[in-house]
Design a protein around this motif. Structure first.
Motif, PDB file in Angstrom:
ATOM      1  N   VAL A 223       0.866  -1.184   0.000  1.00  0.00           N
ATOM      2  CA  VAL A 223       0.000   0.000   0.000  1.00  0.00           C
ATOM      3  C   VAL A 223       0.899   1.230   0.000  1.00  0.00           C
ATOM      4  N   PHE A 224       0.978   1.896  -1.146  1.00  0.00           N
ATOM      5  CA  PHE A 224       1.898   3.019  -1.300  1.00  0.00           C
ATOM      6  C   PHE A 224       1.338   4.329  -0.739  1.00  0.00           C
ATOM      7  N   ASN A 225       2.252   5.235  -0.463  1.00  0.00           N
ATOM      8  CA  ASN A 225       1.930   6.518   0.175  1.00  0.00           C
ATOM      9  C   ASN A 225       1.184   6.290   1.487  1.00  0.00           C
ATOM     10  N   TYR A 226       1.491   5.146   2.118  1.00  0.00           N
ATOM     11  CA  TYR A 226       0.921   4.783   3.419  1.00  0.00           C
ATOM     12  C   TYR A 226      -0.614   4.793   3.405  1.00  0.00           C
ATOM     13  N   GLY A 227      -1.166   4.507   2.228  1.00  0.00           N
ATOM     14  CA  GLY A 227      -2.616   4.423   2.093  1.00  0.00           C
ATOM     15  C   GLY A 227      -3.311   5.757   1.906  1.00  0.00           C
ATOM     16  N   LYS A 228      -2.538   6.848   1.795  1.00  0.00           N
ATOM     17  CA  LYS A 228      -3.139   8.187   1.694  1.00  0.00           C
ATOM     18  C   LYS A 228      -3.395   8.617   0.255  1.00  0.00           C
ATOM     19  N   MET A 229      -3.230   7.714  -0.676  1.00  0.00           N
ATOM     20  CA  MET A 229      -3.523   8.001  -2.085  1.00  0.00           C
ATOM     21  C   MET A 229      -5.026   8.218  -2.276  1.00  0.00           C
ATOM     22  N   LYS A 230      -5.370   9.077  -3.217  1.00  0.00           N
ATOM     23  CA  LYS A 230      -6.762   9.223  -3.652  1.00  0.00           C
ATOM     24  C   LYS A 230      -6.782   9.064  -5.166  1.00  0.00           C
ATOM     25  N   ARG A 231      -7.677   8.258  -5.655  1.00  0.00           N
ATOM     26  CA  ARG A 231      -7.752   8.000  -7.083  1.00  0.00           C
ATOM     27  C   ARG A 231      -9.186   8.148  -7.582  1.00  0.00           C
ATOM     28  N   ASP A 232      -9.292   8.656  -8.793  1.00  0.00           N
ATOM     29  CA  ASP A 232     -10.581   8.753  -9.464  1.00  0.00           C
ATOM     30  C   ASP A 232     -10.817   7.439 -10.212  1.00  0.00           C
ATOM     31  N   VAL A 282     -11.601   8.487  -4.555  1.00  0.00           N
ATOM     32  CA  VAL A 282     -11.791   7.543  -3.452  1.00  0.00           C
ATOM     33  C   VAL A 282     -10.440   7.289  -2.786  1.00  0.00           C
ATOM     34  N   LEU A 283     -10.434   7.254  -1.475  1.00  0.00           N
ATOM     35  CA  LEU A 283      -9.211   6.913  -0.758  1.00  0.00           C
ATOM     36  C   LEU A 283      -8.813   5.472  -1.067  1.00  0.00           C
ATOM     37  N   LEU A 284      -7.512   5.264  -1.223  1.00  0.00           N
ATOM     38  CA  LEU A 284      -7.019   3.919  -1.516  1.00  0.00           C
ATOM     39  C   LEU A 284      -7.491   2.907  -0.462  1.00  0.00           C
ATOM     40  N   MET A 285      -7.534   3.331   0.807  1.00  0.00           N
ATOM     41  CA  MET A 285      -7.969   2.414   1.863  1.00  0.00           C
ATOM     42  C   MET A 285      -9.431   2.011   1.686  1.00  0.00           C
ATOM     43  N   ASP A 286     -10.273   2.922   1.208  1.00  0.00           N
ATOM     44  CA  ASP A 286     -11.675   2.579   0.952  1.00  0.00           C
ATOM     45  C   ASP A 286     -11.789   1.587  -0.206  1.00  0.00           C
ATOM     46  N   TYR A 287     -10.926   1.752  -1.187  1.00  0.00           N
ATOM     47  CA  TYR A 287     -10.870   0.824  -2.322  1.00  0.00           C
ATOM     48  C   TYR A 287     -10.502  -0.574  -1.827  1.00  0.00           C
ATOM     49  N   ASN A 296     -14.760 -11.254   0.944  1.00  0.00           N
ATOM     50  CA  ASN A 296     -15.087 -11.719   2.298  1.00  0.00           C
ATOM     51  C   ASN A 296     -13.821 -12.198   3.018  1.00  0.00           C
ATOM     52  N   LYS A 297     -12.760 -11.396   2.859  1.00  0.00           N
ATOM     53  CA  LYS A 297     -11.487 -11.759   3.468  1.00  0.00           C
ATOM     54  C   LYS A 297     -10.679 -10.498   3.748  1.00  0.00           C
ATOM     55  N   GLU A 298     -10.038 -10.447   4.925  1.00  0.00           N
ATOM     56  CA  GLU A 298      -9.297  -9.256   5.329  1.00  0.00           C
ATOM     57  C   GLU A 298      -7.903  -9.231   4.712  1.00  0.00           C
ATOM     58  N   ALA A 299      -7.460  -8.026   4.335  1.00  0.00           N
ATOM     59  CA  ALA A 299      -6.140  -7.862   3.735  1.00  0.00           C
ATOM     60  C   ALA A 299      -5.066  -7.654   4.790  1.00  0.00           C
ATOM     61  N   LYS A 300      -3.905  -8.228   4.542  1.00  0.00           N
ATOM     62  CA  LYS A 300      -2.700  -7.886   5.300  1.00  0.00           C
ATOM     63  C   LYS A 300      -1.981  -6.802   4.497  1.00  0.00           C
ATOM     64  N   MET A 301      -1.511  -5.759   5.186  1.00  0.00           N
ATOM     65  CA  MET A 301      -0.966  -4.610   4.467  1.00  0.00           C
ATOM     66  C   MET A 301       0.470  -4.301   4.840  1.00  0.00           C
ATOM     67  N   GLU A 302       1.244  -3.931   3.808  1.00  0.00           N
ATOM     68  CA  GLU A 302       2.598  -3.427   3.982  1.00  0.00           C
ATOM     69  C   GLU A 302       2.587  -1.976   3.525  1.00  0.00           C
ATOM     70  N   LEU A 303       2.655  -1.045   4.480  1.00  0.00           N
ATOM     71  CA  LEU A 303       2.563   0.373   4.157  1.00  0.00           C
ATOM     72  C   LEU A 303       3.918   0.890   3.688  1.00  0.00           C
ATOM     73  N   LEU A 304       3.929   1.550   2.505  1.00  0.00           N
ATOM     74  CA  LEU A 304       5.163   1.990   1.874  1.00  0.00           C
ATOM     75  C   LEU A 304       5.042   3.442   1.408  1.00  0.00           C
ATOM     76  N   PRO A 305       6.170   4.135   1.176  1.00  0.00           N
ATOM     77  CA  PRO A 305       6.117   5.520   0.701  1.00  0.00           C
ATOM     78  C   PRO A 305       5.656   5.609  -0.757  1.00  0.00           C
ATOM     79  N   LEU A 306       5.367   6.818  -1.194  1.00  0.00           N
ATOM     80  CA  LEU A 306       4.980   7.073  -2.586  1.00  0.00           C
ATOM     81  C   LEU A 306       6.112   6.639  -3.510  1.00  0.00           C
ATOM     82  N   GLN A 307       5.745   5.965  -4.599  1.00  0.00           N
ATOM     83  CA  GLN A 307       6.745   5.456  -5.533  1.00  0.00           C
ATOM     84  C   GLN A 307       7.086   6.489  -6.608  1.00  0.00           C
TER      85      GLN A 307
END
Length: 353
Positions: A223-232, A282-287, A296-307
């Motif tokens: 999950v890049f930019n620590y999940g703070k990405m917003k995409r259309d 939409v926030l990447l985390m909402d996506y 119907n399954k929870e994600a494991k996340m590796e938070l990373l900086p913006l690429q």
């Protein structure tokens, strides 16, 4: 109408060709079928429309086994002479050019591929449309052209002179090249800046596909930019509707174009640029949460900086698209992601456990 649709073994081209065939148009699909991602998925898209893998021969038109109005040809657009021969023989009414080397990050390591596939190939398409005139050339640009721009929403009236990846620069180059041919030879051209397209039959190199695959395997997702990405995020059916509505309305000169204060999205020649996006970032985390719900399954996340090459946010201004075509993309993330996860589970026959 007789359409040439390039990139029909690809994600967007597959869906656009399908829509045109279903409404009764004659379509010639074209693709090089390279191995940028899983080639079996590309062949599956072709087979879905009756183009058998074992019938495909480079440079030869193949008739669909299920639809008399669909034919396919494997061809590299960098090879100008066979493309010229195809245009001469088929006398296309319209061209929808969706074939390209996609991907921002891949352009950091394979820049030469983008010059060949996105610039040389597009030059050949333009030359064919010059010598064998068509009513309209519609081509894929990208929201990536907005690059370092920070003013939101992104508008086609904004300058886009600061790309931050070679992929974006190649797409901006397409727009400039198209304008030149519209000016010199009167070819109506329309460029479409797509905003993060997703949906069934999507690309395996994109986040939705990668996240779904990893979640089902119980592996962490990046999950890049620590999940703070917003995409259309824009659903494929909305993209297809936009592409076809624009194609059916050939670009026209802008009677109000002012050379003293030029509008980058139009011209005094038959040239136009549109954004096609959901216009609802939409926030990447909402996506990600929508994917979790679909599987119907929870994600494991590796938070990373913006690429490198990525932008932190995108937001499409689609006012001119709505004004000119009466169409506005509107599919919700929940509905669109669910359609993808349902397709994925069916296609790969995977269970969400």
């Amino acid at each position: 109408m007789k359409f040439l649709v390039t990139g029909t073994a690809g994600f967007i081209g597959f869906h656009v060709a399908q829509f045109l065939i279903d409404r009764g148009d004659e379509v010639v699909g074209l693709d090089v079928i390279n191995d940028y991602y899983d080639i079996n998925l590309k062949y599956s898209r072709l087979e879905y429309r009756g183009i058998s893998k074992d019938k495909i021969q480079k440079g030869k038109l193949v008739q669909s086994e299920t639809n008399p109005k669909y034919r396919f040809i494997q061809l590299d657009l960098v090879e100008k002479e066979p493309l010229m021969d195809l245009f001469k023989e088929e006398k296309f009414d319209m061209v929808i050019h969706l074939a390209a080397q996609a991907g921002v990050r891949y352009s950091l390591t394979h820049p030469e591929v983008y010059i060949q596939s996105n610039i040389m190939a597009f030059l050949n398409i333009l030359e064919c449309c010059r010598f064998y005139p068509v009513k309209h050339l519609v081509y894929a640009s990208s929201s990536s052209v907005y690059g370092a721009n920070e003013k939101m929403p992104f508008s086609t009236s904004h300058s886009v002179d600061h790309p931050i990846s070679l992929y974006a620069a190649s797409k901006k180059s397409n727009e400039l090249m198209a304008h030149t041919y519209s000016h010199l030879f009167g070819i109506p051209t329309t460029g479409l800046r797509f905003f993060t397209v997703y949906g069934p039959w999507g690309r395996p190199d994109m986040a939705l596909f990668l996240f779904t695959e990893a979640i089902l395997k119980g592996e962490p997702i990046q999950v890049f930019n620590y999940g703070k990405m917003k995409r259309d995020f824009t659903y494929i059916e909305d993209i297809v509707q936009g592409v076809v509505k624009v194609a059916d309305r050939p670009a026209r000169p802008n009677p109000d174009f002012d050379g003293q204060n030029p509008d980058p999205g139009s011209s005094r020649v038959p040239y136009k640029i549109y954004n096609i996006g959901n216009s609802s970032p939409v926030l990447l985390m909402d996506y990600i949460h929508a994917i979790e719900k679909g599987l119907n399954k929870e994600a494991k996340m590796e938070l990373l900086p913006l690429q490198p090459g990525d932008v932190p946010a995108s937001h499409a201004d689609v006012e001119d698209l709505v004004r000119d075509t009466g169409y506005k993309p509107s599919t919700s993330i929940e509905k669109g992601v669910k359609a993808f996860t349902d397709w994925y589970l069916s296609y790969y026959k995977t269970t969400n456990v």
